[in-house]
Design a protein around this motif. Structure first.
Motif, PDB file in Angstrom:
ATOM      1  N   ARG A 137       0.890  -1.381   0.083  1.00 38.75           N
ATOM      2  CA  ARG A 137      -0.092  -0.209   0.116  1.00 38.75           C
ATOM      3  C   ARG A 137       0.825   1.285  -0.089  1.00 38.75           C
ATOM      4  N   THR A 138       0.286   2.419  -0.343  1.00 38.29           N
ATOM      5  CA  THR A 138       1.083   3.638  -0.155  1.00 38.29           C
ATOM      6  C   THR A 138       1.177   4.392   1.240  1.00 38.29           C
ATOM      7  N   HIS A 139       2.204   4.512   1.763  1.00 33.78           N
ATOM      8  CA  HIS A 139       2.242   5.067   2.994  1.00 33.78           C
ATOM      9  C   HIS A 139       2.913   6.726   3.140  1.00 33.78           C
ATOM     10  N   LYS A 140       1.669   7.401   3.210  1.00 36.31           N
ATOM     11  CA  LYS A 140       2.078   8.910   2.904  1.00 36.31           C
ATOM     12  C   LYS A 140       3.030   9.584   3.517  1.00 36.31           C
ATOM     13  N   LEU A 141       3.293   9.090   4.684  1.00 38.67           N
ATOM     14  CA  LEU A 141       4.278   9.974   5.401  1.00 38.67           C
ATOM     15  C   LEU A 141       5.757   9.594   5.044  1.00 38.67           C
ATOM     16  N   GLY A 142       5.859   8.258   4.868  1.00 31.56           N
ATOM     17  CA  GLY A 142       7.260   7.793   4.444  1.00 31.56           C
ATOM     18  C   GLY A 142       7.411   8.411   3.023  1.00 31.56           C
ATOM     19  N   ILE A 143       6.575   8.357   2.126  1.00 37.96           N
ATOM     20  CA  ILE A 143       6.723   9.154   0.731  1.00 37.96           C
ATOM     21  C   ILE A 143       7.101  10.462   0.882  1.00 37.96           C
ATOM     22  N   MET A 144       6.459  11.149   1.616  1.00 34.65           N
ATOM     23  CA  MET A 144       6.523  12.533   1.695  1.00 34.65           C
ATOM     24  C   MET A 144       7.839  12.904   2.216  1.00 34.65           C
ATOM     25  N   LEU A 145       8.363  11.960   3.603  1.00 35.09           N
ATOM     26  CA  LEU A 145       9.548  12.572   4.198  1.00 35.09           C
ATOM     27  C   LEU A 145      10.784  12.244   3.280  1.00 35.09           C
ATOM     28  N   ARG A 146      10.800  10.940   2.653  1.00 34.80           N
ATOM     29  CA  ARG A 146      11.676  10.531   1.827  1.00 34.80           C
ATOM     30  C   ARG A 146      11.920  11.438   0.714  1.00 34.80           C
ATOM     31  N   HIS A 147      10.785  11.736  -0.096  1.00 34.79           N
ATOM     32  CA  HIS A 147      10.850  12.578  -1.244  1.00 34.79           C
ATOM     33  C   HIS A 147      11.520  13.825  -0.709  1.00 34.79           C
TER      34      HIS A 147
END
Ligand code: SF4
Ligand code: SF4
Lengths: 196, 293
Positions: A137-147
């Motif tokens: 699934r997509t994990h929004k927080l992880g994506i935002m932080l890493r991005h």
């Protein structure tokens, strides 16, 4: 409202011997978009909400494909900026599936290792895929932080991230698919994109 | 089919509804409980691929969506809340319908059957089947002339590949006006919210979102109501205009009208506080029965 950019470099010389005569047919077959019906009315450029951020308007990209200008079409920023909102195709008098053409060109650009027209957008997509690969699934927080970390943009946008966090819009714990082996299988033989 | 049977659905929440926009999920659950819709969440569903899988590897997106379809029982429609997920699931299903070889390949891959007749519907379709009259009877309060923009964004547009599928333009107005709201439609209510560009090109999306909200303000609306959690998020976090409006998910307003008890909890999570507006319209606090038109 939006002002349409002029088609880039209208005075440019086109070297006929360099044109790829199979390109249009190839893109047409893969996208099933009927792009040969496009008569350059430019309606799609008027409707597209993101035309300002593009180097070629949507009809410009279609023209590049029709003319067989393979490299230009695969290396332009427009194909990455397009979000597939279908505003253009809902207004196109020929009902051409413009977003499908963009999808096809993006895949081809990656397959042919063309220079990526907007690396930041590709980096974001790869982050999302990374999340799907790990959690299913997509994990929004992880994506935002890493991005944000990867692109060094963190401070520019930190405000929104904090506002979202304090309102708990971004969950701290990733929800995960149980049968991860089923998801892993999809990524196993998977090409890893190393954008140039 | 008897009427009760027709209100059984399997349910695909999708990532944003399940996490970032948990309030729309809670409100949807409340609505279904209050109306007696039988929703069964898909067992162990995965991400539909989101824009990103389709952007860089459509085949991966197709496989991800097909896994979800292989989890759906064939005897009841699959209900989807997020318009983008709906689009991807339908498109994948249509491709497998048109090419049985693709369907068989996926059935082999997952070891589960995929029904070629599976119906994939949006939440609005469930309400249409339930019936506007019954919905009105079940309402606990009147929306008291709440002026809302039915914001569809782009995702309920017809992409050419799905031009023969059913769409739900105007259904948000139909339902909420029946419950006492007033629709304000002469706005940019079909302008795209910026989608994933919100993360990568915030400036661009901000000007777009300000145009959308500005048009709603100019038309005299109190709030915007959307069916997409991503639109809700972008409209909330990217607006820098001096005058901002509360953005509701459709299911929140519906749950409010039906008398759900825990609305307050969801409204705290909003970035633009909707409580002053709702208080002003007399929509906070316990519903008074018998005030429905
Ligand atoms: S609107 Fe359609 S026909 Fe007109 S330029 Fe765009 S793609 Fe071509
Ligand atoms: S689908 Fe792409 S090209 Fe068409 S209007 Fe949307 S962003 Fe522009």
């Amino acid at each position: 409202m939006n002002s349409q950019p002029m088609p880039a470099k209208t005075t440019e010389v086109i070297n006929i011997s360099e044109l790829d005569h199979h390109f249009a047919t190839e893109v047409d077959r893969r996208s099933q978009a009927d792009l040969k019906r496009c008569y350059q009315c430019r309606t799609c450029g008027n409707g597209c909400p993101f035309v300002e951020a593009m180097d070629y308007p949507p009809y410009g990209v279609i023209r590049l494909v029709q003319f067989g200008m393979r490299q230009k079409a695969l290396e332009c920023a427009t194909i990455w900026v397009c979000v597939s909102c279908h505003t253009c195709s809902s207004q196109c008098p020929n009902s051409i599936d413009i977003a499908a053409i963009m999808d096809t060109l993006r895949s081809m650009a990656l397959e042919e290792r063309a220079v990526i027209g907007n690396k930041e957008i590709l980096a974001f997509h790869l982050e999302v895929l990374h999340s799907i690969e790990r959690y299913g699934r997509t994990h929004k927080l992880g994506i935002m932080l890493r991005h944000k970390l990867l692109t060094g943009q963190w401070f520019k946008d930190v405000d929104v991230g904090l506002r979202m966090l304090t309102k708990r819009k971004l969950d701290l714990v990733a929800s995960k698919v149980r049968a991860m082996d089923e998801i892993n299988r999809l990524f196993l033989p998977y090409w890893r994109v190393k954008p140039r | 089919m008897n009427p009760e049977e027709s209100l059984k659905f399997s349910y695909y929440p999708g990532c944003s509804v399940a996490t970032t926009a948990a309030e729309s999920n809670h409100s949807l659950m409340q609505v279904c409980r209050l109306l007696g819709l039988d929703l069964q969440e898909l067992e162990d569903w995965n991400c539909c691929g989101s824009s990103s899988a389709y952007s860089v590897d459509p085949e991966l997106g197709f496989n991800l969506s097909a896994r979800n379809l292989s989890l759906a029982p064939g005897d009841r429609p699959l209900l989807v809340m997020c318009p983008r997920c709906l689009h991807h699931l339908r498109h994948t299903h249509l491709e497998m319908q048109q090419d049985p070889r693709k369907r068989r390949a996926q059935e082999r891959r997952w070891g589960r059957p995929i029904s070629p007749d599976l119906e994939i519907v949006h939440f609005l379709e469930a309400l249409i089947r339930f019936g506007l009259d019954r919905l009105k009877k079940g309402a606990a309060r009147n929306l008291n002339g709440l002026k809302f923009v039915p914001y569809y964004g782009c995702t309920l547009f017809r992409p050419p590949a799905l031009r023969r599928q059913k769409y739900y333009q105007a259904e948000v107005e139909n339902i909420l006006t029946a419950l006492g709201g007033v629709a304000v439609t002469r706005t940019y209510n079909q302008r795209c919210c910026g989608s994933f560009l919100s993360a990568v090109k915030p400036e661009l999306v901000t000007s777009l979102v300000n145009d959308i909200i500005g048009s709603a303000v100019a038309a005299g609306a109190d709030c915007l109501v959307t069916t997409c959690a991503m639109c809700q998020l972008n409209l909330e976090v990217r607006c820098t205009a001096a005058k901002r409006l509360p953005i509701f998910h459709f299911s929140e307003i519906l749950a409010l009208a039906l008398g759900a008890k825990d609305c307050q909890g969801w409204f705290i999570r909003h970035l633009v506080n909707p409580r002053p507006l709702l208080k002003d319209r007399g929509l906070l606090g316990p519903p008074r029965l018998g005030q429905v038109p």
